[in-house]
Design a protein around this motif. Structure first.
Motif, PDB file in Angstrom:
ATOM      1  N   LEU A  46       0.806  -1.221   0.000  1.00  0.00           N
ATOM      2  CA  LEU A  46       0.000   0.000   0.000  1.00  0.00           C
ATOM      3  C   LEU A  46       0.839   1.271   0.000  1.00  0.00           C
ATOM      4  CD1 LEU A  46      -2.765  -1.032   2.541  1.00  0.00           C
ATOM      5  CD2 LEU A  46      -2.875  -1.027   0.051  1.00  0.00           C
ATOM      6  N   GLY A  47       2.119   1.154   0.271  1.00  0.00           N
ATOM      7  CA  GLY A  47       2.994   2.316   0.353  1.00  0.00           C
ATOM      8  C   GLY A  47       3.388   2.859  -1.010  1.00  0.00           C
ATOM      9  N   PRO A  48       4.276   3.846  -1.015  1.00  0.00           N
ATOM     10  CA  PRO A  48       4.658   4.509  -2.264  1.00  0.00           C
ATOM     11  C   PRO A  48       5.375   3.588  -3.258  1.00  0.00           C
ATOM     12  CG  PRO A  48       5.980   5.331  -0.445  1.00  0.00           C
ATOM     13  CD  PRO A  48       4.932   4.437   0.139  1.00  0.00           C
ATOM     14  N   LEU A  49       5.986   2.521  -2.792  1.00  0.00           N
ATOM     15  CA  LEU A  49       6.666   1.606  -3.712  1.00  0.00           C
ATOM     16  C   LEU A  49       5.709   0.594  -4.320  1.00  0.00           C
ATOM     17  CD1 LEU A  49       9.939   0.885  -1.708  1.00  0.00           C
ATOM     18  CD2 LEU A  49       9.567   2.498  -3.574  1.00  0.00           C
ATOM     19  N   GLY A  50       4.524   0.447  -3.713  1.00  0.00           N
ATOM     20  CA  GLY A  50       3.532  -0.492  -4.232  1.00  0.00           C
ATOM     21  C   GLY A  50       2.431   0.239  -4.975  1.00  0.00           C
ATOM     22  N   LEU A  51       1.224   0.171  -4.431  1.00  0.00           N
ATOM     23  CA  LEU A  51       0.059   0.785  -5.075  1.00  0.00           C
ATOM     24  C   LEU A  51      -0.040   2.285  -4.841  1.00  0.00           C
ATOM     25  CD1 LEU A  51      -2.547  -1.991  -4.198  1.00  0.00           C
ATOM     26  CD2 LEU A  51      -1.375  -1.624  -6.370  1.00  0.00           C
ATOM     27  N   GLY A  52       0.661   2.796  -3.834  1.00  0.00           N
ATOM     28  CA  GLY A  52       0.713   4.234  -3.595  1.00  0.00           C
ATOM     29  C   GLY A  52      -0.465   4.817  -2.843  1.00  0.00           C
ATOM     30  N   TYR A  53      -1.207   3.998  -2.096  1.00  0.00           N
ATOM     31  CA  TYR A  53      -2.342   4.528  -1.339  1.00  0.00           C
ATOM     32  C   TYR A  53      -1.899   5.435  -0.197  1.00  0.00           C
ATOM     33  CZ  TYR A  53      -5.564   1.423  -3.736  1.00  0.00           C
ATOM     34  OH  TYR A  53      -6.311   0.798  -4.678  1.00  0.00           O
ATOM     35  N   VAL A  54      -0.838   5.054   0.491  1.00  0.00           N
ATOM     36  CA  VAL A  54      -0.312   5.867   1.593  1.00  0.00           C
ATOM     37  C   VAL A  54       0.982   6.497   1.107  1.00  0.00           C
ATOM     38  CG1 VAL A  54       0.463   5.860   3.981  1.00  0.00           C
ATOM     39  CG2 VAL A  54      -1.342   4.311   3.279  1.00  0.00           C
TER      40      VAL A  54
END
Length: 66
Positions: A46-54
């Motif tokens: 969910l972080g900036p390196l993944g899906l970018g939700y957080v």
């Protein structure tokens, strides 16, 4: 510095973090695996390196040092 995130975004992200934390505890207990592993995996997703939700800007927006 003015934040460009609305109040709904902050509430939504905090709710998401709370739900994921509780869910990680339940899944970890069920599989008898430390829940920190599930928290790390979901944080990466969910972080900036993944899906970018957080995004890091979210945490800067919550800072009291402005």
């Amino acid at each position: 510095m003015e934040s460009y995130f609305g109040q709904e975004y902050y509430i939504g992200v905090l709710a998401l973090i709370l739900i994921i934390g509780v869910g990680a505890q339940i899944v970890g207990k069920h599989f008898r695996i430390p829940s920190i592993l599930f928290l790390l995996i979901t944080g990466l997703l969910l972080g900036p390196l993944g899906l970018g939700y957080v995004r890091p800007e979210f945490l800067r927006g919550l800072s009291t040092n402005r």
